[in-house]
Design a protein around this motif. Structure first.
Motif, PDB file in Angstrom:
ATOM      1  N   ALA A  42       9.235  10.248   6.801  1.00 48.95           N
ATOM      2  CA  ALA A  42       7.813  10.052   7.071  1.00 48.95           C
ATOM      3  C   ALA A  42       7.343   8.817   6.313  1.00 48.95           C
ATOM      4  N   TYR A  43       6.252   8.240   6.785  1.00 39.33           N
ATOM      5  CA  TYR A  43       5.709   7.024   6.188  1.00 39.33           C
ATOM      6  C   TYR A  43       4.260   7.264   5.798  1.00 39.33           C
ATOM      7  N   ALA A  44       3.807   6.536   4.785  1.00 39.30           N
ATOM      8  CA  ALA A  44       2.429   6.689   4.330  1.00 39.30           C
ATOM      9  C   ALA A  44       1.938   5.362   3.770  1.00 39.30           C
ATOM     10  N   VAL A  45       0.633   5.231   3.708  1.00 39.50           N
ATOM     11  CA  VAL A  45      -0.002   4.100   3.040  1.00 39.50           C
ATOM     12  C   VAL A  45      -0.922   4.670   1.972  1.00 39.50           C
ATOM     13  N   THR A  46      -1.157   3.886   0.950  1.00 38.90           N
ATOM     14  CA  THR A  46      -2.038   4.341  -0.117  1.00 38.90           C
ATOM     15  C   THR A  46      -2.838   3.175  -0.681  1.00 38.90           C
ATOM     16  N   SER A  47      -4.004   3.505  -1.198  1.00 39.15           N
ATOM     17  CA  SER A  47      -4.827   2.509  -1.873  1.00 39.15           C
ATOM     18  C   SER A  47      -4.489   2.455  -3.361  1.00 39.15           C
ATOM     19  N   LEU A  48      -3.602   3.331  -3.817  1.00 39.41           N
ATOM     20  CA  LEU A  48      -3.186   3.334  -5.223  1.00 39.41           C
ATOM     21  C   LEU A  48      -2.157   2.237  -5.460  1.00 39.41           C
ATOM     22  N   GLY A  49      -2.429   1.402  -6.434  1.00 36.83           N
ATOM     23  CA  GLY A  49      -1.505   0.331  -6.760  1.00 36.83           C
ATOM     24  C   GLY A  49      -0.371   0.818  -7.645  1.00 36.83           C
ATOM     25  N   PRO A  50       0.611  -0.042  -7.897  1.00 35.50           N
ATOM     26  CA  PRO A  50       1.768   0.346  -8.710  1.00 35.50           C
ATOM     27  C   PRO A  50       1.395   0.796 -10.127  1.00 35.50           C
ATOM     28  N   ARG A  51       0.320   0.251 -10.696  1.00 30.44           N
ATOM     29  CA  ARG A  51      -0.102   0.669 -12.037  1.00 30.44           C
ATOM     30  C   ARG A  51      -0.716   2.064 -12.025  1.00 30.44           C
ATOM     31  N   GLU A  52      -1.380   2.395 -10.924  1.00 27.80           N
ATOM     32  CA  GLU A  52      -2.024   3.714 -10.818  1.00 27.80           C
ATOM     33  C   GLU A  52      -1.037   4.801 -10.413  1.00 27.80           C
ATOM     34  N   ALA A  53      -0.059   4.426  -9.596  1.00 29.58           N
ATOM     35  CA  ALA A  53       0.885   5.421  -9.091  1.00 29.58           C
ATOM     36  C   ALA A  53       2.246   4.785  -8.852  1.00 29.58           C
ATOM     37  N   ASP A  54       3.174   5.091  -9.740  1.00 33.33           N
ATOM     38  CA  ASP A  54       4.546   4.642  -9.540  1.00 33.33           C
ATOM     39  C   ASP A  54       5.204   5.561  -8.506  1.00 33.33           C
ATOM     40  N   PRO A  55       6.448   5.281  -8.103  1.00 34.06           N
ATOM     41  CA  PRO A  55       7.081   6.114  -7.068  1.00 34.06           C
ATOM     42  C   PRO A  55       7.124   7.605  -7.404  1.00 34.06           C
ATOM     43  N   ALA A  56       7.389   7.954  -8.659  1.00 37.15           N
ATOM     44  CA  ALA A  56       7.438   9.377  -9.033  1.00 37.15           C
ATOM     45  C   ALA A  56       6.072  10.036  -8.834  1.00 37.15           C
TER      46      ALA A  56
END
Length: 138
Positions: A42-56
Motif C-alpha cells: 500500500a502507498y500513502a502520503v503524509t504532511s509529516l516531514g522526516p524530523r517529525e516522523a521517521d520511518p519507524a
C-alpha cells in the motif's frame, strides 16, 4: 507471523502541486498463517516531514490508523452489513452511521469482547441495549 516493511522518501515533496506533501510511503505487509502467505503493498502520503516522523514513527502511525479503522469500519461493514442497508437518501445514511457508531461504542464501553455476539444478545433481549443507555426497563 506478520512482517511489515516501510520505504519512505521526501524526494517528491517539491514535485507537482500537492499541498503539504512532505513524504511518500510504501508499506509492504507479509502475513504467514495456516501454511499460507499473503503479501500486500500500500502507498500513502503524509504532511509529516522526516524530523517529525521517521520511518519507524510512520509505520507506528500506519498501524494505529488501521487499528482504529478496523475496530469501527470493519464492524460496521461486516458485522452490521452496512453496505446492504437500503437507506440511501437525505441525511438518513449519516444518521444510521451515527447510530451504528453509538451501538459499537456502548458495547465496547461494556467491555463486550465480540460485537457480533453482543448484537445477537441485544436482538434476543431488547431490554439489554436499553439498559446501556439508562432507559427504565419495566
Amino acid at each position: 507471523m506478520e512482517l511489515r516493511r516501510i520505504w519512505v522518501s521526501g524526494e517528491l515533496a517539491d514535485y507537482g502541486n500537492w499541498p503539504h506533501l512532505a513524504q511518500v510511503c510504501r508499506v509492504e505487509r507479509i502475513v504467514h498463517r495456516k501454511g499460507r502467505t499473503r503479501r500486500e503493498v500500500a502507498y500513502a502520503v503524509t504532511s509529516l516531514g522526516p524530523r517529525e516522523a521517521d520511518p519507524a514513527r510512520l509505520l507506528e502511525l500506519w498501524r494505529v490508523h488501521w487499528g482504529i479503522e478496523n475496530r469501527v469500519f470493519w464492524v460496521r461493514d461486516v458485522t452490521m452489513d452496512e453496505d446492504r442497508c437500503p437507506v440511501r437518501t437525505g441525511s438518513a445514511p449519516q444518521i444510521m452511521a451515527g447510530l451504528r457508531n453509538l451501538v459499537i461504542s456502548l458495547l465496547r464501553m461494556e467491555k463486550e469482547p465480540n460485537i457480533a455476539a453482543a448484537l445477537r444478545r441485544c436482538a434476543a433481549r431488547p431490554s439489554y441495549p436499553l439498559s446501556l443507555v439508562g432507559a427504565p426497563i419495566q
